[in-house]
Write a protein that holds these residues in place. Structure first.
Motif, mmCIF file in Angstrom:
data_model
loop_
_atom_site.group_PDB
_atom_site.id
_atom_site.type_symbol
_atom_site.label_atom_id
_atom_site.label_comp_id
_atom_site.label_asym_id
_atom_site.label_seq_id
_atom_site.Cartn_x
_atom_site.Cartn_y
_atom_site.Cartn_z
ATOM 1 N N SER A 85 49.814 34.331 49.978
ATOM 2 C CA SER A 85 50.948 33.550 49.395
ATOM 3 C C SER A 85 51.315 34.312 47.950
ATOM 4 C CB SER A 85 50.301 32.334 49.039
ATOM 5 O OG SER A 85 49.553 32.211 48.284
ATOM 6 N N GLY A 86 52.431 33.829 47.516
ATOM 7 C CA GLY A 86 53.046 34.269 46.199
ATOM 8 C C GLY A 86 51.815 33.912 44.969
ATOM 9 N N GLY A 87 51.240 32.819 45.131
ATOM 10 C CA GLY A 87 50.357 32.063 44.318
ATOM 11 C C GLY A 87 48.934 33.130 44.079
ATOM 12 N N MET A 88 48.633 33.432 45.399
ATOM 13 C CA MET A 88 47.385 34.294 45.382
ATOM 14 C C MET A 88 47.507 35.785 44.952
ATOM 15 S SD MET A 88 44.645 33.087 46.908
ATOM 16 C CE MET A 88 44.083 31.640 47.649
ATOM 17 N N ARG A 89 48.885 36.152 45.348
ATOM 18 C CA ARG A 89 49.487 37.621 44.725
ATOM 19 C C ARG A 89 49.235 37.610 43.256
ATOM 20 N NH1 ARG A 89 52.924 37.493 49.224
ATOM 21 N NH2 ARG A 89 54.859 37.195 47.821
ATOM 22 N N GLN A 90 49.817 36.395 42.651
ATOM 23 C CA GLN A 90 49.823 36.333 41.156
ATOM 24 C C GLN A 90 48.494 36.455 40.801
ATOM 25 O OE1 GLN A 90 51.188 37.143 38.401
ATOM 26 N NE2 GLN A 90 52.915 35.629 38.587
ATOM 27 N N ARG A 91 47.395 35.791 41.234
ATOM 28 C CA ARG A 91 46.050 35.922 41.028
ATOM 29 C C ARG A 91 45.645 37.252 41.184
ATOM 30 N NH1 ARG A 91 42.715 30.677 42.715
ATOM 31 N NH2 ARG A 91 44.375 29.634 43.686
ATOM 32 N N VAL A 92 45.864 37.968 42.199
ATOM 33 C CA VAL A 92 45.415 39.372 42.281
ATOM 34 C C VAL A 92 45.928 40.065 41.006
ATOM 35 C CG1 VAL A 92 45.827 41.537 43.755
ATOM 36 C CG2 VAL A 92 45.312 39.312 44.754
ATOM 37 N N ALA A 93 47.348 39.985 40.557
ATOM 38 C CA ALA A 93 47.844 40.483 39.782
ATOM 39 C C ALA A 93 47.028 40.316 38.326
ATOM 40 C CB ALA A 93 49.171 40.339 39.360
ATOM 41 N N ILE A 94 46.647 39.019 38.033
ATOM 42 C CA ILE A 94 45.721 38.816 36.887
ATOM 43 C C ILE A 94 44.448 39.545 37.103
ATOM 44 C CG2 ILE A 94 44.868 36.982 35.633
ATOM 45 C CD1 ILE A 94 47.246 35.109 36.462
ATOM 46 N N ALA A 95 43.813 39.438 38.130
ATOM 47 C CA ALA A 95 42.393 40.141 38.260
ATOM 48 C C ALA A 95 42.904 41.458 37.695
ATOM 49 C CB ALA A 95 42.029 39.806 39.684
ATOM 50 N N GLN A 96 43.793 42.163 38.307
ATOM 51 C CA GLN A 96 44.028 43.463 38.040
ATOM 52 C C GLN A 96 44.161 43.763 36.334
ATOM 53 O OE1 GLN A 96 47.897 46.394 38.412
ATOM 54 N NE2 GLN A 96 47.103 46.255 40.358
ATOM 55 N N ALA A 97 44.690 42.963 35.759
ATOM 56 C CA ALA A 97 44.888 43.043 34.328
ATOM 57 C C ALA A 97 43.609 42.864 33.780
ATOM 58 C CB ALA A 97 46.072 42.150 33.724
ATOM 59 N N LEU A 98 42.702 41.760 34.263
ATOM 60 C CA LEU A 98 41.500 41.691 33.751
ATOM 61 C C LEU A 98 40.350 42.539 33.769
ATOM 62 C CD1 LEU A 98 40.832 38.052 34.493
ATOM 63 C CD2 LEU A 98 41.663 38.738 32.669
ATOM 64 N N ALA A 142 43.492 42.926 48.575
ATOM 65 C CA ALA A 142 43.387 42.446 47.236
ATOM 66 C C ALA A 142 42.661 43.458 46.442
ATOM 67 C CB ALA A 142 42.932 40.865 47.545
ATOM 68 N N GLU A 143 41.285 43.658 46.799
ATOM 69 C CA GLU A 143 40.384 44.703 46.050
ATOM 70 C C GLU A 143 40.771 45.921 45.656
ATOM 71 O OE1 GLU A 143 35.714 45.854 46.474
ATOM 72 O OE2 GLU A 143 36.675 45.349 48.394
ATOM 73 N N GLN A 144 41.691 46.639 46.726
ATOM 74 C CA GLN A 144 42.273 47.909 46.352
ATOM 75 C C GLN A 144 43.256 47.791 45.220
ATOM 76 O OE1 GLN A 144 43.544 48.633 50.181
ATOM 77 N NE2 GLN A 144 42.200 50.275 50.323
ATOM 78 N N SER A 145 44.150 46.490 45.152
ATOM 79 C CA SER A 145 45.125 46.260 44.316
ATOM 80 C C SER A 145 44.305 46.162 42.812
ATOM 81 C CB SER A 145 45.837 44.960 44.388
ATOM 82 O OG SER A 145 46.615 45.295 45.750
ATOM 83 N N VAL A 146 43.294 45.184 42.773
ATOM 84 C CA VAL A 146 42.543 45.146 41.443
ATOM 85 C C VAL A 146 41.828 46.385 41.095
ATOM 86 C CG1 VAL A 146 40.543 43.693 40.437
ATOM 87 C CG2 VAL A 146 42.049 42.612 42.081
ATOM 88 N N LEU A 147 41.399 47.146 42.011
ATOM 89 C CA LEU A 147 40.788 48.594 41.419
ATOM 90 C C LEU A 147 41.776 49.315 40.533
ATOM 91 C CD1 LEU A 147 38.417 49.012 44.393
ATOM 92 C CD2 LEU A 147 37.604 48.902 42.064
ATOM 93 N N LEU A 148 43.125 49.284 40.943
ATOM 94 C CA LEU A 148 44.250 49.839 40.324
ATOM 95 C C LEU A 148 44.075 49.750 38.831
ATOM 96 C CD1 LEU A 148 47.255 49.401 42.672
ATOM 97 C CD2 LEU A 148 45.856 51.446 42.517
#
Length: 291
Positions: free
Chosen positions: A150-163, A103-109
């Protein structure tokens, strides 16, 4: 996360301004004659049936789809020029991103902008990523691989990456699609928090308005080939929504004052993830302070 706006700045200029905007694909007009402003600090849905050009509208705002005529200005500049201040969550995020990443690597993208090779990150970047993850409630999953979430957690990772790059505007394409009811509710609560605490402008492409109703301030609706914008109380009109979706739609108000959209006697709203009135009234009460 940083506070984005002062009230005076928010009121001064629209977040997005369309002037006689039209888009064609080949010889076919997708939509035309769009002239409206979307206020800064708003939470707006883009609604309409499949094929009316909802995602195309968002891509035009990002400067990824050229206009055939007219203009679109976003954050005070022509579309595309302010993309560094826009967070974008595509509908295909969960299938596009490498599920072996943590998750952290994804957000760092969202800061490094690369998916290939080892990209060195600074302590400040890692701190920024952890701050974004904490804001959306996934700080404890930083070391989890996306494949484990989960899908919901992955969606939050996506939002964090955008933020993580401190956007002024957050755009999400069908963020509630394929999520269960609890994950939909959690995602909407994150968006409510972003708007309420940071004053962030948010735009969502959506089929089903119901889960989003507690936080929406307005909607862009694509009707008869023309995009329009209206405040939410004007959009929540049974006749308008029936015309919009091409089937009977009712807007119902519960005794508690919550509103929801439901199929009328003629059948289902096409393409909608509809919930029962009991479900709707229940999660509206949970969300009551989000507006």
């Amino acid at each position: 996360m940083q506070h984005q706006h002062t009230p005076d700045a928010r009121a001064a200029e629209p977040c997005i301004a369309f002037r006689n905007a039209s888009v064609k694909r080949g010889d076919r007009v997708i939509w035309r004659n769009g002239t409206f402003d979307i206020p800064a600090g708003s939470v707006t849905a883009i609604v309409g049936t499949n094929g009316t050009g909802k995602t195309t509208m968002m891509k035009a705002e990002l400067g990824l789809v050229p206009l055939s005529e007219g203009t679109v200005r976003v954050l005070g500049r022509p579309a595309g020029e302010m993309n560094r201040r826009i967070g974008y969550v595509p509908q295909s995020y969960t299938s596009d991103v490498d599920s072996n990443l943590t998750a952290e690597q994804s957000v760092l993208l969202g800061l490094t902008g690369t998916r290939f090779g080892i990209h060195p990150t600074t302590r400040a970047e890692r701190d920024k990523a952890r701050e974004a993850m904490a804001f959306v409630g996934i700080a404890d999953r930083a070391r989890s691989r996306l494949s484990e979430l989960s899908g919901g957690m992955r969606q939050r990772v996506a939002i964090a990456q955008a933020l993580v790059a401190d956007p002024l505007l957050l755009m999400l394409d069908e963020p509630l699609a394929n999520l269960d009811l609890a994950s939909q509710r959690a995602t909407v609560q994150v968006l409510a928090k972003l708007n309420r605490e940071l004053g962030m402008s948010i735009q969502v492409v959506a089929h089903d308005l119901n889960m989003l109703l507690p936080i929406l301030t307005g909607a862009v609706y694509l009707l008869d080939g023309h995009p329009h914008y209206a405040a939410l109380d004007e959009v929540l009109d049974s006749d308008l929504l029936t015309h919009l979706y091409g089937t009977s739609v009712r807007v119902v108000t519960t005794p508690q004052g919550d509103m929801f959209v439901t199929p009328g006697p003629d059948g289902d709203v096409p393409g909608q993830d509809t919930h029962t009135p009991t479900e709707i009234s229940g999660f509206h009460r949970h969300q009551g302070g989000a507006r």
